[in-house]
Design an enzyme around this catalytic site. Structure first.
Site, PDB file in Angstrom:
ATOM      1  N   ILE A   1      -4.069  17.581  -3.575  1.00 41.27           N
ATOM      2  CA  ILE A   1      -3.098  17.954  -4.599  1.00 41.27           C
ATOM      3  C   ILE A   1      -2.440  16.701  -5.180  1.00 41.27           C
ATOM      4  O   ILE A   1      -1.922  16.733  -6.301  1.00 41.27           O
ATOM      5  CB  ILE A   1      -2.039  18.934  -4.056  1.00 41.27           C
ATOM      6  CG1 ILE A   1      -1.306  18.363  -2.836  1.00 41.27           C
ATOM      7  CG2 ILE A   1      -2.657  20.268  -3.734  1.00 41.27           C
ATOM      8  CD1 ILE A   1      -0.148  19.241  -2.376  1.00 41.27           C
TER       9      ILE A   1
ATOM     10  N   LYS B   1       1.567  24.036  -2.430  1.00 40.90           N
ATOM     11  CA  LYS B   1       0.382  24.729  -1.931  1.00 40.90           C
ATOM     12  C   LYS B   1       0.802  25.646  -0.776  1.00 40.90           C
ATOM     13  O   LYS B   1       0.970  25.189   0.356  1.00 40.90           O
ATOM     14  CB  LYS B   1      -0.650  23.702  -1.470  1.00 40.90           C
ATOM     15  CG  LYS B   1      -1.951  24.278  -0.980  1.00 40.90           C
ATOM     16  CD  LYS B   1      -2.891  23.135  -0.604  1.00 40.90           C
ATOM     17  CE  LYS B   1      -4.224  23.646  -0.093  1.00 40.90           C
ATOM     18  NZ  LYS B   1      -5.142  22.532   0.244  1.00 40.90           N
TER      19      LYS B   1
ATOM     20  N   PRO C   1      -1.251 -28.222 -25.277  1.00 41.29           N
ATOM     21  CA  PRO C   1      -1.440 -27.748 -23.891  1.00 41.29           C
ATOM     22  C   PRO C   1      -0.197 -27.988 -23.050  1.00 41.29           C
ATOM     23  O   PRO C   1       0.540 -28.953 -23.261  1.00 41.29           O
ATOM     24  CB  PRO C   1      -2.633 -28.547 -23.390  1.00 41.29           C
ATOM     25  CG  PRO C   1      -2.702 -29.740 -24.285  1.00 41.29           C
ATOM     26  CD  PRO C   1      -2.199 -29.295 -25.616  1.00 41.29           C
TER      27      PRO C   1
ATOM     28  N   ASP D   1      -1.135 -12.901 -19.456  1.00 46.14           N
ATOM     29  CA  ASP D   1      -0.049 -12.812 -18.474  1.00 46.14           C
ATOM     30  C   ASP D   1       0.880 -11.664 -18.820  1.00 46.14           C
ATOM     31  O   ASP D   1       1.124 -11.368 -19.999  1.00 46.14           O
ATOM     32  CB  ASP D   1       0.776 -14.103 -18.449  1.00 46.14           C
ATOM     33  CG  ASP D   1       0.016 -15.262 -17.840  1.00 46.14           C
ATOM     34  OD1 ASP D   1      -0.563 -15.080 -16.760  1.00 46.14           O
ATOM     35  OD2 ASP D   1      -0.006 -16.350 -18.461  1.00 46.14           O
TER      36      ASP D   1
ATOM     37  N   LEU E   1       2.278 -11.677  -7.928  1.00 48.44           N
ATOM     38  CA  LEU E   1       2.785 -11.181  -9.205  1.00 48.44           C
ATOM     39  C   LEU E   1       4.305 -11.334  -9.259  1.00 48.44           C
ATOM     40  O   LEU E   1       5.015 -10.844  -8.377  1.00 48.44           O
ATOM     41  CB  LEU E   1       2.403  -9.703  -9.395  1.00 48.44           C
ATOM     42  CG  LEU E   1       2.829  -9.059 -10.722  1.00 48.44           C
ATOM     43  CD1 LEU E   1       2.232  -9.806 -11.915  1.00 48.44           C
ATOM     44  CD2 LEU E   1       2.433  -7.589 -10.751  1.00 48.44           C
TER      45      LEU E   1
END
Length: 267
Positions: free
Chosen positions: A64, A91, A155, A207, A221
């Site tokens: 479920i 249920k 960069p 990102d 993360l």
């Protein structure tokens, strides 16, 4: 509502079927509908009820938990005005051999706002960025809302490499942060990115900058992205698409963060 459907681990459950009890709480902005008395500006709960019954009777799942997840996603994708949905599936008579009334699962799912950074400094840079936008836009669980202009930048970190093309985008997504991260890695893999050198040349770099107002700090993360206040190539496109977005930790808008970074560089 009561739904007779065929979900369960045991063969007799899927073959014979059984009764399920479903409760749905729909989250949406009702202001426009309330002021106009116009049903088309709201979500017709009668139609939603019929859709819930049809979905649960047309599909079969062992768990479920799966039924709830798939149903929640289906409703959020079917009804454009729906922002969140809380579902409880009960249920009765669960075959566990114990005296209990029901087993149930209750979940809340919805659309989340995320901001992403895009970058490339190898090959056809614009094609790689456009490809990433298309890759995400082709997913049913992602809605692209805004994409900034692409900006050529020097960069960052490792300077002995070609210039980058950078941008930012705002999306709505049903994905969790980690699910979204995995999808971004898939897009990078499609662009044949090779993670050889930290901050080195790459065909595509994606990102997660922000995810709602979430503050997350894990080994794999971190949200908001910790480098945001230091990067003009992030702040400039963010100012273009969300100038008044407030950083949940710095308590500064994107415009203010860019001004602080620019003024600091001039001193």
């Amino acid at each position: 509502m009561q739904v007779f459907a065929h979900h369960g681990v045991f063969p007799e459950e899927t073959a014979l079927g059984q009764k399920f009890l479903v409760t749905a709480v729909l989250g949406l902005d009702t202001r426009s509908a309330g002021r106009s008395d116009d049903l088309t500006r709201s979500v017709h709960y009668g139609e939603v009820s019929a859709e819930i019954i049809s979905f649960l009777q047309s599909n079969t799942y062992q768990l479920i938990e799966t039924a709830a997840e798939r149903l929640a996603e289906h409703l959020l994708l079917t009804y454009e005005l729906l922002e969140t949905v809380t579902l409880e599936i009960q249920k009765p008579w669960a075959p566990v051999g114990l005296p209990l009334d029901t087993v149930s699962v209750c979940i809340t799912r919805g659309w989340h706002t995320a901001y992403l950074a895009l970058g490339s400094n190898m090959g056809d840079r614009q094609a790689y960025l456009d490809g990433a936008v298309s890759f995400l836009g082709d997913r049913k669980d992602v809605r692209i809302e805004r994409v900034s202009n692409y900006m050529e930048t020097e960069p960052y970190g490792v300077t002995d490499q070609d210039k980058f093309l950078n941008g930012c985008m705002r999306i709505q997504t049903l994905l969790t942060p980690y699910e979204l991260l995995e999808v971004l890695h898939q897009a990078e893999q499609k662009a044949e990115r090779r993670r050889v050198r930290h901050w080195g040349p790459r065909t595509l770099d994606l990102d997660i900058l922000f995810y709602d107002d979430l503050v997350l700090s894990e080994d794999d993360l971190v949200i908001p992205h910790p480098e945001i206040p230091k990067r003009t190539f992030v702040l400039e496109p963010m100012v273009q698409i969300a100038p008044h977005l407030v950083h949940p930790l710095r308590r500064r808008t994107m415009t203010e963060l860019l001004e602080e970074l620019t003024q600091g560089a001039e001193i």
